[in-house]
Design a protein around this motif. Structure first.
Motif, short mmCIF file in Angstrom:
data_model
loop_
_atom_site.label_atom_id
_atom_site.label_comp_id
_atom_site.label_asym_id
_atom_site.label_seq_id
_atom_site.Cartn_x
_atom_site.Cartn_y
_atom_site.Cartn_z
N SER A 42 -18.24 -0.30 7.64
CA SER A 42 -17.49 0.92 8.13
C SER A 42 -17.99 1.84 9.02
O SER A 42 -17.44 2.41 9.95
CB SER A 42 -17.29 1.74 6.47
OG SER A 42 -18.25 2.40 5.99
N CYS A 72 -13.07 -3.00 11.23
CA CYS A 72 -11.91 -2.60 10.35
C CYS A 72 -11.76 -3.62 9.44
O CYS A 72 -11.55 -3.86 8.43
CB CYS A 72 -10.92 -2.11 11.21
SG CYS A 72 -10.61 -0.48 11.10
N SER A 73 -11.50 -4.76 10.34
CA SER A 73 -10.92 -6.15 9.57
C SER A 73 -11.98 -6.59 8.33
O SER A 73 -11.79 -6.97 7.34
CB SER A 73 -10.62 -7.35 10.60
OG SER A 73 -9.73 -6.96 11.38
N LYS A 76 -11.52 -4.30 5.56
CA LYS A 76 -10.49 -4.83 4.67
C LYS A 76 -10.73 -6.07 4.08
O LYS A 76 -10.25 -5.93 2.81
CB LYS A 76 -9.08 -5.07 5.62
CG LYS A 76 -8.77 -3.65 6.27
CD LYS A 76 -7.47 -3.63 7.42
CE LYS A 76 -6.62 -4.79 7.51
NZ LYS A 76 -5.62 -4.62 8.40
N SER A 77 -11.45 -7.03 4.50
CA SER A 77 -11.68 -8.15 3.68
C SER A 77 -12.64 -7.87 2.49
O SER A 77 -12.53 -8.48 1.60
CB SER A 77 -12.52 -9.30 4.91
OG SER A 77 -12.89 -10.30 4.09
N LEU A 79 -12.61 -5.14 1.16
CA LEU A 79 -12.00 -4.35 0.11
C LEU A 79 -11.43 -5.31 -0.76
O LEU A 79 -11.21 -5.26 -2.23
CB LEU A 79 -11.00 -3.41 0.82
CG LEU A 79 -11.53 -2.18 1.28
CD1 LEU A 79 -10.48 -1.55 2.15
CD2 LEU A 79 -12.03 -1.25 0.26
N PHE A 80 -10.63 -6.46 -0.32
CA PHE A 80 -10.12 -7.46 -0.77
C PHE A 80 -11.09 -8.17 -1.88
O PHE A 80 -10.79 -8.43 -3.01
CB PHE A 80 -9.53 -8.50 -0.10
CG PHE A 80 -8.11 -8.14 0.41
CD1 PHE A 80 -7.02 -7.85 -0.40
CD2 PHE A 80 -8.01 -7.96 1.90
CE1 PHE A 80 -5.65 -7.46 0.38
CE2 PHE A 80 -6.72 -7.87 2.30
CZ PHE A 80 -5.52 -7.27 1.55
N TYR A 96 -8.05 3.05 0.15
CA TYR A 96 -8.75 2.57 0.94
C TYR A 96 -7.98 1.80 2.10
O TYR A 96 -8.36 1.75 3.10
CB TYR A 96 -10.13 1.97 0.30
CG TYR A 96 -11.16 2.89 -0.37
CD1 TYR A 96 -11.36 3.96 0.05
CD2 TYR A 96 -11.55 2.29 -1.81
CE1 TYR A 96 -12.16 4.95 -0.70
CE2 TYR A 96 -12.47 3.25 -2.53
CZ TYR A 96 -12.74 4.28 -1.98
OH TYR A 96 -13.68 5.23 -2.59
N PHE A 97 -7.61 0.85 1.36
CA PHE A 97 -6.92 -0.37 2.37
C PHE A 97 -5.90 0.59 3.25
O PHE A 97 -5.77 0.13 4.59
CB PHE A 97 -6.17 -1.48 1.69
CG PHE A 97 -5.61 -2.27 2.61
CD1 PHE A 97 -6.59 -3.36 2.83
CD2 PHE A 97 -4.39 -2.36 3.05
CE1 PHE A 97 -6.09 -4.40 3.61
CE2 PHE A 97 -3.91 -3.27 4.13
CZ PHE A 97 -4.73 -4.42 4.25
N THR A 98 -5.14 1.39 2.76
CA THR A 98 -3.95 2.02 3.86
C THR A 98 -4.85 2.87 4.81
O THR A 98 -4.42 3.10 5.97
CB THR A 98 -3.19 3.26 2.86
OG1 THR A 98 -2.51 2.58 1.79
CG2 THR A 98 -2.37 3.86 3.52
N VAL A 100 -7.89 2.34 5.75
CA VAL A 100 -8.37 1.68 7.00
C VAL A 100 -7.53 0.91 7.75
O VAL A 100 -7.75 0.57 9.03
CB VAL A 100 -9.33 0.22 6.27
CG1 VAL A 100 -9.80 -0.62 6.98
CG2 VAL A 100 -10.54 1.01 5.31
N ASP A 101 -6.22 0.64 7.16
CA ASP A 101 -5.30 0.03 8.13
C ASP A 101 -4.94 0.91 9.24
O ASP A 101 -4.69 0.49 10.49
CB ASP A 101 -4.10 -0.58 7.24
CG ASP A 101 -3.06 -1.52 7.68
OD1 ASP A 101 -3.71 -2.49 8.37
OD2 ASP A 101 -2.02 -1.41 7.64
#
Length: 118
Positions: A42, A72-73, A76-77, A79-80, A96-98, A100-101
């Protein structure tokens, strides 16, 4: 209106906000490897925006925006993965996902606007 410093970029500001949130979320988390990696990824978003902004050409800036988008990707990864490991509630994951997206989309848009100027 011309942006004169990276601190004025909304995408940079938003990347700082999500980094602070993730740092606070993982302040005392026992999984140091995971928490360290998501925090570092991040931080990389905002740092690459800043570094690229102060480069001498739009082409250089654009290259750093692509690196920031990659970070960013990575977030996101992570986060999953964190969600699967139970490190986030459904609501936290969604929030968080929203965020970062949205940052990723903003980086893509900024990159495309630089392409149009070249």
């Amino acid at each position: 209106m011309k942006v004169l410093k990276f601190e004025d970029l909304i995408v940079w500001q938003k990347s700082i906000v999500i980094t602070v949130k993730l740092y606070r979320h993982f302040e005392k988390h026992p999984d140091f490897g995971y928490s360290n990696q998501i925090r570092r990824a991040s931080v990389s978003i905002s740092n690459n925006i800043a570094e690229g902004f102060d480069r001498s050409t739009p082409k250089d800036f654009n290259r750093f925006l692509y690196i920031a988008k990659g970070s960013c990707s990575e977030v996101k990864s992570m986060l999953f993965l964190g969600f699967q490991l139970g490190y986030f509630s459904d609501l936290e994951m969604h929030q968080y996902f929203t965020e970062v997206d949205e940052i990723g989309k903003m980086l893509f848009g900024l990159s495309k606007s630089l392409d149009r100027k070249n």
